[in-house]
Design a protein around this motif. Sequence first.
Motif, PDB file in Angstrom:
ATOM      1  N   LEU A   1       6.816  -1.153  -3.300  1.00 44.07           N
ATOM      2  CA  LEU A   1       8.207  -0.830  -3.002  1.00 44.07           C
ATOM      3  C   LEU A   1       8.918  -2.144  -2.682  1.00 44.07           C
ATOM      4  O   LEU A   1       8.364  -3.215  -2.878  1.00 44.07           O
ATOM      5  CB  LEU A   1       8.267   0.151  -1.836  1.00 44.07           C
ATOM      6  CG  LEU A   1       7.448   1.440  -2.019  1.00 44.07           C
ATOM      7  CD1 LEU A   1       7.506   2.294  -0.762  1.00 44.07           C
ATOM      8  CD2 LEU A   1       7.931   2.231  -3.221  1.00 44.07           C
ATOM      9  N   ASN A   2      10.144  -2.084  -2.178  1.00 46.59           N
ATOM     10  CA  ASN A   2      10.781  -3.338  -1.778  1.00 46.59           C
ATOM     11  C   ASN A   2      10.366  -3.693  -0.360  1.00 46.59           C
ATOM     12  O   ASN A   2       9.983  -2.836   0.436  1.00 46.59           O
ATOM     13  CB  ASN A   2      12.301  -3.244  -1.868  1.00 46.59           C
ATOM     14  CG  ASN A   2      12.913  -2.431  -0.752  1.00 46.59           C
ATOM     15  OD1 ASN A   2      12.841  -1.208  -0.775  1.00 46.59           O
ATOM     16  ND2 ASN A   2      13.506  -3.077   0.235  1.00 46.59           N
ATOM     17  N   GLU A   3      10.428  -4.968  -0.057  1.00 50.93           N
ATOM     18  CA  GLU A   3      10.051  -5.445   1.271  1.00 50.93           C
ATOM     19  C   GLU A   3      11.293  -5.638   2.133  1.00 50.93           C
ATOM     20  O   GLU A   3      12.256  -6.284   1.725  1.00 50.93           O
ATOM     21  CB  GLU A   3       9.299  -6.772   1.138  1.00 50.93           C
ATOM     22  CG  GLU A   3       8.769  -7.280   2.445  1.00 50.93           C
ATOM     23  CD  GLU A   3       9.037  -8.743   2.649  1.00 50.93           C
ATOM     24  OE1 GLU A   3       8.679  -9.248   3.719  1.00 50.93           O
ATOM     25  OE2 GLU A   3       9.623  -9.373   1.765  1.00 50.93           O
ATOM     26  N   GLY A   4      11.271  -5.063   3.345  1.00 44.53           N
ATOM     27  CA  GLY A   4      12.398  -5.197   4.251  1.00 44.53           C
ATOM     28  C   GLY A   4      13.678  -4.689   3.626  1.00 44.53           C
ATOM     29  O   GLY A   4      13.723  -3.596   3.054  1.00 44.53           O
ATOM     30  N   CYS A   5      14.746  -5.494   3.752  1.00 44.07           N
ATOM     31  CA  CYS A   5      16.000  -5.152   3.091  1.00 44.07           C
ATOM     32  C   CYS A   5      16.152  -5.931   1.793  1.00 44.07           C
ATOM     33  O   CYS A   5      17.221  -5.933   1.185  1.00 44.07           O
ATOM     34  CB  CYS A   5      17.188  -5.416   4.014  1.00 44.07           C
ATOM     35  SG  CYS A   5      17.568  -7.162   4.262  1.00 44.07           S
ATOM     36  N   SER A   6      15.093  -6.607   1.371  1.00 42.31           N
ATOM     37  CA  SER A   6      15.145  -7.409   0.151  1.00 42.31           C
ATOM     38  C   SER A   6      15.317  -6.520  -1.074  1.00 42.31           C
ATOM     39  O   SER A   6      14.947  -5.344  -1.057  1.00 42.31           O
ATOM     40  CB  SER A   6      13.862  -8.227   0.003  1.00 42.31           C
ATOM     41  OG  SER A   6      13.601  -8.985   1.165  1.00 42.31           O
TER      42      SER A   6
ATOM     43  N   PRO B   1       0.804  -1.234   0.000  1.00 44.35           N
ATOM     44  CA  PRO B   1       0.000   0.000   0.000  1.00 44.35           C
ATOM     45  C   PRO B   1       0.831   1.275   0.000  1.00 44.35           C
ATOM     46  O   PRO B   1       0.379   2.300  -0.518  1.00 44.35           O
ATOM     47  CB  PRO B   1      -0.837  -0.120   1.274  1.00 44.35           C
ATOM     48  CG  PRO B   1      -0.101  -1.069   2.144  1.00 44.35           C
ATOM     49  CD  PRO B   1       0.564  -2.032   1.218  1.00 44.35           C
ATOM     50  N   ASN B   2       2.038   1.241   0.564  1.00 48.67           N
ATOM     51  CA  ASN B   2       2.896   2.417   0.460  1.00 48.67           C
ATOM     52  C   ASN B   2       3.232   2.706  -0.993  1.00 48.67           C
ATOM     53  O   ASN B   2       3.373   3.854  -1.399  1.00 48.67           O
ATOM     54  CB  ASN B   2       4.179   2.238   1.283  1.00 48.67           C
ATOM     55  CG  ASN B   2       4.044   2.778   2.686  1.00 48.67           C
ATOM     56  OD1 ASN B   2       4.221   3.961   2.930  1.00 48.67           O
ATOM     57  ND2 ASN B   2       3.704   1.908   3.633  1.00 48.67           N
ATOM     58  N   GLY B   3       3.368   1.647  -1.769  1.00 49.88           N
ATOM     59  CA  GLY B   3       3.617   1.833  -3.194  1.00 49.88           C
ATOM     60  C   GLY B   3       2.454   2.518  -3.897  1.00 49.88           C
ATOM     61  O   GLY B   3       2.666   3.257  -4.875  1.00 49.88           O
ATOM     62  N   PHE B   4       1.224   2.308  -3.401  1.00 51.09           N
ATOM     63  CA  PHE B   4       0.067   2.979  -3.998  1.00 51.09           C
ATOM     64  C   PHE B   4       0.239   4.497  -3.990  1.00 51.09           C
ATOM     65  O   PHE B   4      -0.271   5.195  -4.869  1.00 51.09           O
ATOM     66  CB  PHE B   4      -1.217   2.648  -3.224  1.00 51.09           C
ATOM     67  CG  PHE B   4      -1.633   1.206  -3.235  1.00 51.09           C
ATOM     68  CD1 PHE B   4      -1.122   0.302  -4.165  1.00 51.09           C
ATOM     69  CD2 PHE B   4      -2.549   0.730  -2.306  1.00 51.09           C
ATOM     70  CE1 PHE B   4      -1.513  -1.029  -4.165  1.00 51.09           C
ATOM     71  CE2 PHE B   4      -2.958  -0.591  -2.308  1.00 51.09           C
ATOM     72  CZ  PHE B   4      -2.431  -1.476  -3.230  1.00 51.09           C
ATOM     73  N   ASP B   5       0.949   5.015  -2.973  1.00 51.33           N
ATOM     74  CA  ASP B   5       1.088   6.466  -2.777  1.00 51.33           C
ATOM     75  C   ASP B   5       2.269   7.068  -3.525  1.00 51.33           C
ATOM     76  O   ASP B   5       2.461   8.286  -3.482  1.00 51.33           O
ATOM     77  CB  ASP B   5       1.239   6.781  -1.283  1.00 51.33           C
ATOM     78  CG  ASP B   5      -0.010   6.446  -0.485  1.00 51.33           C
ATOM     79  OD1 ASP B   5      -1.117   6.586  -1.041  1.00 51.33           O
ATOM     80  OD2 ASP B   5       0.128   6.047   0.689  1.00 51.33           O
TER      81      ASP B   5
END
Length: 809
Positions: free
Chosen positions: A686-691, A668-672
Amino acid sequence: MMYGLLSMEIANQDCDFTRIEAMRNRMYHRKATICAQRAEIITASFQKHEEDPIVIKRAKAFADILDQMDIYIEQDTLIAGNQASRNFAAPIFPEYSIDWIIEELDEFDKRTGDAFSIDEETKEKLRKIAPYWKGKTHQDEVLKNLSPINRLAEQQGVLHRGGISMSGDGHIIPNYEFVLANGFGGMREIAKQHLLNDQDLSEEQIAFYEASIITMDAALRYCKRFAKRAKEEANACGDAKRKSELLDMSQMFAHLMEGKAQSFYEAVETVYLVHLLMMIESNGHSFSFGRFDQYMWPYYEKDRANGMLSKEKALELITHFFIMTNSLNKVRPWDHTQYSGGYPLYSNLMVGGMKPDGGDGTNDLSYLCLEAMALTGLPEPNLSARFFAGSDHAFMKDVARLIRKGFGMPSIFCDEVCIPAMMSLGLKEEVAREYASMGCVETAIPGRWGHRATGMTYVNFGKIIELVMYNGYDPSTGIQLVKLNGEAGKAIHYQSYEEVFAAWETLLRYYTDLAIDCDLVCDRALKYHDADAFASSTVNCCLARGKTLKNGGAEYDYVSSSNIGPSVVGDSLAAIKKLVFEEKKLTLEQLQDAMLHNFAGLEGAKIRKLCKNAPKFGNDDDYVDQIVADVYESYLKLLPLYHTDRYGKGPIGCTYTMSTSNITSYVPNGFDVGATPDGRLATMPLNEGCSPCLSADKEGPTAVINSVSKLPNQKMAGGQLLNMRFTPGALAGEDNLEKFTCFMEAGRKKNIFHNQFNIVDSETLKKAKAHPEDYPDLMVRVAGYCALFSTLMPEAQDAIIARSEHDWR
């Protein structure tokens, strides 16, 4: 007959595997519902005790709930205790927030993920109590005190308050060793002695001790209710074996926790009850079990030595305990559910790893917990395994065998990285060696940490790098809080990469300041609304000081700030540095214009291709890996400047550290976030964690490990999350299993804090998305937790499908 899903040989005479399978299958097909019972009881209780101090008012409400709520014993279970009136029903906590509940009553069963059935009678009950809570909730207080500038940052999509602004806190690991040694009765006596013997107690301390006594008495009465219920069911039971089990359960509950736990069975039941009672008291999540194999070992060892317990019966008890944790539930507002899809409770349980003296803590219970998870394959508890140079290779092989089953568990933590990370806070080494995961991958010292290893306000790094490109201006909302370079809202005029990075640091500091302010607003509201005498009494120093956790009762208090998208930022900065300032293939204005139009048209497509071909984190490329590390360091240097609300009030620390535990918020952060310089399209995850960013890692699993190894992992005291997906074929057969085991062990030498794995191919995931009815038991590692794939919203499913699928090449 011998039965072992991993490496153990287990005789089934003391462990009913058929019953376990039936219980597990019932949990696979559980239905999430809404229960109004707790909400009605607490409303009546608060009305009756309006004039009491809040900690006593909440304690009396806790007692009323335990005394009046419906109780039941699940079919076949050896472990009893329920949170609501039905299996997997979510109770309502109106004291934290009520407006969103009323607004969403007719939408709960229509959600695309985490749906809840709710009948009209329940809706009416909730509507009836809502007027009492108007203006009185935790959320009301937060919204009243949140600054206008903070609200604008939320509108931009840079900050997200998360559920903590409308729910309880959670995120603690009780001192289970202390609880099991003293019982609820013993803890009550400790509080009584403080009231009798301590001089010059403040009103706050007197109220806390009185509240602790009320909650412990209530917990004991709750146990007595189950003693009676089990006896009633035994008398009505026609099956001789089940009748005997229920009578044993009744006898156990009749004296349970009046003092020290008397057996392994009592200890397991108590651990489950403490967890359950904390969830009834407060609707926070991430109430975790800590190092289960360590504090349970004396009870196991004693019962084994005196012939009271077989290894098989211990496995059965642990498995029933695991299954019962899946009967609990929590409902969140839809906008927050998108950040934590899959009905997660984040109840982490950790096994293995170093003891305080430096020896290996792995024991029979470590292996039995792995076997129990192999038998259940359910999302809770969130099982993790610690390992270090002294860990037995056979243990790691069993960890690999369990991972191969595709449950997404356990995740693994490397002591040689995690312990120095905890020591970076100033902890002594023997204290740091006791760390456990709390929630997803957040790390804390069991029984010694205050609420929450993770900050309350998410910081959207992806949005910040977008604002860097537009001079602090947000194209989607038209909001500009900071002007970086030149005329507001106009093209950027950076003359060098160093200026771009300086702009990143400027905006990062600005929004981190706002995030900490938001945390403080939530924290101060929770001091009153989350005055949890029961949970606080289970953590070191609270009973000694006469304070709740939120008022400074804990021994240590460290909070890790939550951020989303560091790899997106690093990849974007690498693209800018290479394409604009070094190779001069683009101007910043060209890149900005292409991003503004989401790389549309022929020219946009050409620019996006250049951006996509720029160096990407996850491929063992020093060029971009160092930039991502710089992003981490830019944040790490800020965090010690901030303090929590408990600073100077008792606990050690009260400062901030860093974590990349961000649950499903990367979706959902990517939605913004609009298009970014790395070639990512607008609204994509976006990316997840440090992945690495989705599908950016092209060079195989060892390249991912090498990239992550260059990050400042030994400073990540809040937790560092790495997620990887392998094809089932990569672990098929003994040779590949050994290869995978060695791969995990190599991570310890490569400075890897944590790793977790999905073992499932893309084709299976796509079929499961299209036909969920055919895959009811497909569990996936979502973020720092696992969930049934069918319960996730489609966007989260797509993000998991898009993860790189690794094999040995």
